[in-house]
Design an enzyme around this catalytic site. Structure first.
Site, PDB file in Angstrom:
ATOM      1  N   CYS A  80       0.828  -1.188   0.000  1.00 19.90           N
ATOM      2  CA  CYS A  80       0.000   0.000   0.000  1.00 19.90           C
ATOM      3  C   CYS A  80       0.862   1.236   0.000  1.00 19.90           C
ATOM      4  O   CYS A  80       1.985   1.235   0.486  1.00 19.90           O
ATOM      5  CB  CYS A  80      -0.967   0.043   1.182  1.00 19.90           C
ATOM      6  SG  CYS A  80      -0.677   1.351   2.355  1.00 19.90           S
ATOM      7  N   ARG A 130       3.060  -0.080  -5.131  1.00 17.98           N
ATOM      8  CA  ARG A 130       2.949  -0.684  -3.804  1.00 17.98           C
ATOM      9  C   ARG A 130       1.593  -1.335  -3.562  1.00 17.98           C
ATOM     10  O   ARG A 130       1.359  -1.931  -2.510  1.00 17.98           O
ATOM     11  CB  ARG A 130       3.170   0.384  -2.732  1.00 17.98           C
ATOM     12  CG  ARG A 130       4.525   1.031  -2.788  1.00 17.98           C
ATOM     13  CD  ARG A 130       4.607   2.119  -1.755  1.00 17.98           C
ATOM     14  NE  ARG A 130       4.635   1.572  -0.424  1.00 17.98           N
ATOM     15  CZ  ARG A 130       5.720   1.304   0.274  1.00 17.98           C
ATOM     16  NH1 ARG A 130       6.897   1.550  -0.248  1.00 17.98           N
ATOM     17  NH2 ARG A 130       5.656   0.808   1.482  1.00 17.98           N
ATOM     18  N   TRP A 172      -3.548  -2.378  -1.062  1.00 24.07           N
ATOM     19  CA  TRP A 172      -3.302  -3.794  -1.368  1.00 24.07           C
ATOM     20  C   TRP A 172      -4.035  -4.545  -0.267  1.00 24.07           C
ATOM     21  O   TRP A 172      -3.538  -4.670   0.849  1.00 24.07           O
ATOM     22  CB  TRP A 172      -1.808  -4.099  -1.369  1.00 24.07           C
ATOM     23  CG  TRP A 172      -1.509  -5.465  -1.887  1.00 24.07           C
ATOM     24  CD1 TRP A 172      -1.339  -5.828  -3.194  1.00 24.07           C
ATOM     25  CD2 TRP A 172      -1.339  -6.665  -1.118  1.00 24.07           C
ATOM     26  NE1 TRP A 172      -1.091  -7.175  -3.274  1.00 24.07           N
ATOM     27  CE2 TRP A 172      -1.084  -7.718  -2.027  1.00 24.07           C
ATOM     28  CE3 TRP A 172      -1.388  -6.958   0.241  1.00 24.07           C
ATOM     29  CZ2 TRP A 172      -0.866  -9.020  -1.614  1.00 24.07           C
ATOM     30  CZ3 TRP A 172      -1.173  -8.275   0.654  1.00 24.07           C
ATOM     31  CH2 TRP A 172      -0.913  -9.286  -0.278  1.00 24.07           C
ATOM     32  N   ASN A 219      -1.388   1.500   6.445  1.00 25.79           N
ATOM     33  CA  ASN A 219      -0.625   0.460   5.763  1.00 25.79           C
ATOM     34  C   ASN A 219      -0.314  -0.646   6.763  1.00 25.79           C
ATOM     35  O   ASN A 219       0.202  -0.356   7.831  1.00 25.79           O
ATOM     36  CB  ASN A 219       0.678   1.085   5.228  1.00 25.79           C
ATOM     37  CG  ASN A 219       1.667   0.046   4.719  1.00 25.79           C
ATOM     38  OD1 ASN A 219       2.859   0.269   4.770  1.00 25.79           O
ATOM     39  ND2 ASN A 219       1.203  -1.071   4.236  1.00 25.79           N
ATOM     40  N   GLY A 220      -0.656  -1.879   6.394  1.00 20.77           N
ATOM     41  CA  GLY A 220      -0.278  -2.998   7.249  1.00 20.77           C
ATOM     42  C   GLY A 220      -1.466  -3.777   7.751  1.00 20.77           C
ATOM     43  O   GLY A 220      -2.557  -3.726   7.188  1.00 20.77           O
ATOM     44  N   GLU A 231      14.543 -18.480 -10.083  1.00 18.68           N
ATOM     45  CA  GLU A 231      14.257 -17.062 -10.307  1.00 18.68           C
ATOM     46  C   GLU A 231      13.584 -16.865 -11.678  1.00 18.68           C
ATOM     47  O   GLU A 231      12.658 -16.069 -11.818  1.00 18.68           O
ATOM     48  CB  GLU A 231      15.569 -16.253 -10.193  1.00 18.68           C
ATOM     49  CG  GLU A 231      15.542 -14.817 -10.684  1.00 18.68           C
ATOM     50  CD  GLU A 231      14.552 -13.908  -9.962  1.00 18.68           C
ATOM     51  OE1 GLU A 231      13.898 -14.346  -9.004  1.00 18.68           O
ATOM     52  OE2 GLU A 231      14.399 -12.751 -10.406  1.00 18.68           O
ATOM     53  N   LYS A 263      10.008 -15.032 -12.681  1.00 13.84           N
ATOM     54  CA  LYS A 263       9.806 -13.985 -13.702  1.00 13.84           C
ATOM     55  C   LYS A 263       8.649 -14.350 -14.622  1.00 13.84           C
ATOM     56  O   LYS A 263       7.806 -13.526 -14.939  1.00 13.84           O
ATOM     57  CB  LYS A 263      11.059 -13.788 -14.571  1.00 13.84           C
ATOM     58  CG  LYS A 263      12.298 -13.195 -13.913  1.00 13.84           C
ATOM     59  CD  LYS A 263      12.101 -11.871 -13.264  1.00 13.84           C
ATOM     60  CE  LYS A 263      11.815 -12.074 -11.812  1.00 13.84           C
ATOM     61  NZ  LYS A 263      11.958 -10.989 -10.907  1.00 13.84           N
ATOM     62  N   GLU A 307       5.108 -14.299 -12.595  1.00 13.39           N
ATOM     63  CA  GLU A 307       4.524 -13.018 -12.184  1.00 13.39           C
ATOM     64  C   GLU A 307       4.309 -12.071 -13.361  1.00 13.39           C
ATOM     65  O   GLU A 307       3.389 -11.263 -13.334  1.00 13.39           O
ATOM     66  CB  GLU A 307       5.373 -12.344 -11.086  1.00 13.39           C
ATOM     67  CG  GLU A 307       6.767 -11.980 -11.513  1.00 13.39           C
ATOM     68  CD  GLU A 307       7.639 -11.437 -10.387  1.00 13.39           C
ATOM     69  OE1 GLU A 307       7.137 -11.108  -9.314  1.00 13.39           O
ATOM     70  OE2 GLU A 307       8.864 -11.337 -10.613  1.00 13.39           O
ATOM     71  N   HIS A 324      13.403 -37.179 -11.694  1.00  7.37           N
ATOM     72  CA  HIS A 324      12.857 -37.780 -10.472  1.00  7.37           C
ATOM     73  C   HIS A 324      11.370 -37.469 -10.306  1.00  7.37           C
ATOM     74  O   HIS A 324      10.859 -37.471  -9.194  1.00  7.37           O
ATOM     75  CB  HIS A 324      13.647 -37.308  -9.250  1.00  7.37           C
ATOM     76  CG  HIS A 324      15.065 -37.797  -9.265  1.00  7.37           C
ATOM     77  ND1 HIS A 324      15.404 -39.107  -9.060  1.00  7.37           N
ATOM     78  CD2 HIS A 324      16.223 -37.154  -9.529  1.00  7.37           C
ATOM     79  CE1 HIS A 324      16.714 -39.253  -9.170  1.00  7.37           C
ATOM     80  NE2 HIS A 324      17.239 -38.077  -9.456  1.00  7.37           N
ATOM     81  N   LYS A 330       4.756  -4.350  -4.829  1.00  5.28           N
ATOM     82  CA  LYS A 330       6.162  -4.302  -4.451  1.00  5.28           C
ATOM     83  C   LYS A 330       6.247  -3.960  -2.970  1.00  5.28           C
ATOM     84  O   LYS A 330       5.281  -3.489  -2.392  1.00  5.28           O
ATOM     85  CB  LYS A 330       6.851  -3.212  -5.275  1.00  5.28           C
ATOM     86  CG  LYS A 330       8.332  -3.467  -5.444  1.00  5.28           C
ATOM     87  CD  LYS A 330       8.907  -2.593  -6.503  1.00  5.28           C
ATOM     88  CE  LYS A 330      10.367  -2.867  -6.696  1.00  5.28           C
ATOM     89  NZ  LYS A 330      10.606  -4.171  -7.332  1.00  5.28           N
TER      90      LYS A 330
END
Ligand code: GLU
Length: 585
Positions: free
Chosen positions: A2, A27, A71, A97-98, A463, A467, A470, A486, A580
């Site tokens: 947020c 954010r 968010w 925020n939070g 990684e 990419k 997302e 396996h 983010k």
């Protein structure tokens, strides 16, 4: 997550916060809202969706406003749940925020109050109202309420009567911007960078009261706190798109320069760090998401370059391992924002055991910087895209330097990375991008992909999967080269895309064998490698850079994910459900 921005001053506050919100959108972007104080009344606008998609929203002129881009954690994405939230009288407005972990318990104390959202946040204005009924001032009410909240959060409140701006920090960031007879409060400096570069950092457990000046208080003791004004040196241009269509591609291309910034470290500090590692009984690299994959790469790098055992852990799980930490343990925490709640909690767990903490950061002044014993900036500049690229490669570069520094070979590490920076500069040209775009055309209809790597490039396979997930919403999975047989090999069908991250190292031949095993089952092999090989159906060339291969091998995947997203009509800067700077657990 947020974004919060607030303003008090001579300019039109609504416009300042409306523009500032656009800079904070990375954010959180499910809904947004603004509250202004005009004619001793609080007026609120709220909308679902992204602020950058809103046209003329009919802002009210005012000199005092707070704003929020959300968010959601508690309550769906609706206009009613968007912030700001008001008390029953409509005189006090709050953005937050939070997460308030004890909000249900606190809400039970508010019988008789009328709630109009499902958020945890809405209890804050009502708790303030409740206290002010007893005749105490707005400031004291806010301070008392702040002391009740459990969990990591930050909030900003205004009241129609006092016309003051109050900000509380309790675990997530808020920064005061000091202009010419005007003040800003934001979750991130970028929101007011075009107005001022002079800032005051709120610390945890502090309240800022902004009237004609700012006064800081400790919310526990009530004591006044003196705060320095710091001039920060980020330029606004680095935070803007500069002609690129998206932040993501701009930031991918910036890797031509950012690697140089990452290499540019204080040598004395690096050598002191080497000493810390050599004296530690147990070194732990911790991070989340892409930074977590950097940590894993670090584990391989320290083993290969320095013959040292360091451990890497996903930060959110680290507190569960902390039982064996001691004051002789060393924790190296990696985070772009320096505000990642999971990493902050892991640091708290380490500090409780008296362990030393060193951070690798990209945001100066962040909570992690202030809660660590030592820090290194990775110098990637403002990273706005939710999808991390240049910060990740800068973290990889600094981790590589640290591995070399730990055996007294800092210069060797520097020279290696200077070669990498030059090679990346050559690599990132329009022809290169076009070759990857062609591959994106071939893959855009697929919703699965596998990525394999070994040794240093195994974490990069993980990684690479992040990419593609997302950015392009591909169900991508990364594996160690030897692991596919396996189990997951059963999923390979005719044409299943499989990316092999290959370097000219001791595991090269094994990687080629693994790629052949997949090809034999019909897989379509995309080789990211310094040299072509007959097993590759599509080859993307990368420079041969020895132990720095993770840096050059991940860049083509970043570009690929970007182009697949574009071809699928997705906005690569705003992946669904993500944000983010993950400041919640
Ligand atoms: N917990 C609050 C909500 O869900 C704040 C979320 C945020 O930080 O955006 O509205």
């Amino acid at each position: 997550m947020c974004g919060i921005i607030a303003y008090k001053g001579k300019k039109d506050a609504s416009t300042v916060v409306f523009e500032g919100l656009k800079d904070l959108e990375y954010r959180g972007y499910d809904s947004w809202g603004i509250a202004t104080v005009a004619d001793s009344e609080v007026r609120v606008i709220k909308k679902v969706g992204k602020i950058s998609d809103s046209g003329n929203v009919g802002l009210v002129r005012s000199n005092l406003a707070i704003a929020h881009t959300r968010w959601a954690t508690h309550g769906g994405v609706t206009e009613g749940n968007a912030h700001p939230h008001l008390d029953c009288s409509g005189k006090t407005a709050v953005v937050h925020n939070g997460i308030i972990e004890n909000y249900q318990e606190l809400k039970r104390q508010l019988s008789g109050h009328k709630f109009s959202s499902e958020t945890d946040t809405e209890i804050i204005p009502h708790l303030i109202e409740e206290r002010m009924k007893g005749g105490i001032s707005f400031e004291v009410a806010v301070k008392e309420v702040a002391n009740l909240l459990r969990g990591r959060s930050a909030f900003v409140a205004i009241s129609a009567d006092s016309k003051k701006l109050l900000a509380v920090r309790k675990g997530t960031p808020l920064i005061v911007g000091v202009g010419n007879n005007e003040f800003f409060i934001a979750s991130d400096i970028t929101a007011f960078l075009k107005h001022t570069r002079r800032v005051q950092y709120l610390d945890d457990g502090e309240l800022a009261v902004i009237d004609s000046a700012t006064t800081f208080f400790n919310i526990g003791s009530g004591e006044k706190i003196d705060k320095r004004i710091i001039e920060i040196d980020w330029q606004q241009e680095t935070a803007e798109k500069q002609g690129y269509e998206h932040y993501l591609i701009k930031e991918i291309m910036e890797q031509k320069e950012t690697l140089w910034g990452a290499i540019n470290q204080d040598e004395a500090k690096m050598l002191a760090f080497a000493n810390d590692i050599n004296n530690a009984y147990g070194t732990f690299l911790i991070g989340c998401g892409s930074a977590g994959k950097v940590c894993m790469t670090g584990e391989y790098l320290f083993s290969k370059v320095a013959k040292k055992h360091v451990n890497s852990y996903v930060a959110s799980e680290f507190p569960n391992y902390s039982h064996y930490l001691t004051p002789k343990s060393l924790v190296i925490a990696v985070s772009q924002s320096g505000e990642t709640a999971d990493v902050l909690d892991a640091i708290d767990a380490a500090k409780k055991k008296g362990s030393r903490v060193i951070s690798l950061l990209n945001v100066f002044g962040s909570t992690m910087m202030r809660s660590s014993d030592e820090y290194f900036m990775v110098n990637a500049g403002v990273e706005r895209s939710v999808v991390s690229t240049k910060a990740t490669t800068a973290q990889l570069a600094v981790t590589t330097l640290l591995a070399y520094a730990s055996i007294g070979k800092l210069q060797e590490g520097k020279f290696l990375l200077m070669d990498v920076a030059e090679a990346v500069n050559d690599m990132l040209n329009p022809r290169y991008e076009e070759r990857i775009r062609k591959l994106a055309q071939m893959l855009k209809g697929r919703n699965d992909a596998y990525i394999i790597g070994r040794s240093l490039n195994y974490p990069m396979a993980l990684e690479a999967a992040i990419k593609l997930q997302e950015t392009a919403y591909i169900r991508a999975q990364g594996f160690a080269g030897g692991e596919l047989k396996h189990g997951p090999l059963a999923l390979i069908e005719n044409g299943t895309p499989c990316i092999a991250l290959v370097a000219n190292d001791e595991v090269r031949d094994e990687m080629i064998s693994n790629a052949s095993e997949i090809k034999a089952r019909g897989g379509f092999i995309i080789g990211i490698a310094p040299e072509n090989n007959e097993v590759f159906d599509y080859w993307i060339k990368v420079p041969d850079v020895g132990n720095a291969s993770p840096i050059v091998n991940i860049i083509p995947v970043q570009i690929l994910a970007y182009h697949i997203a574009l071809l699928k009509g997705l906005n690569p800067d705003y992946p669904r459900n993500l944000a983010k700077s993950v400041t919640v657990k």
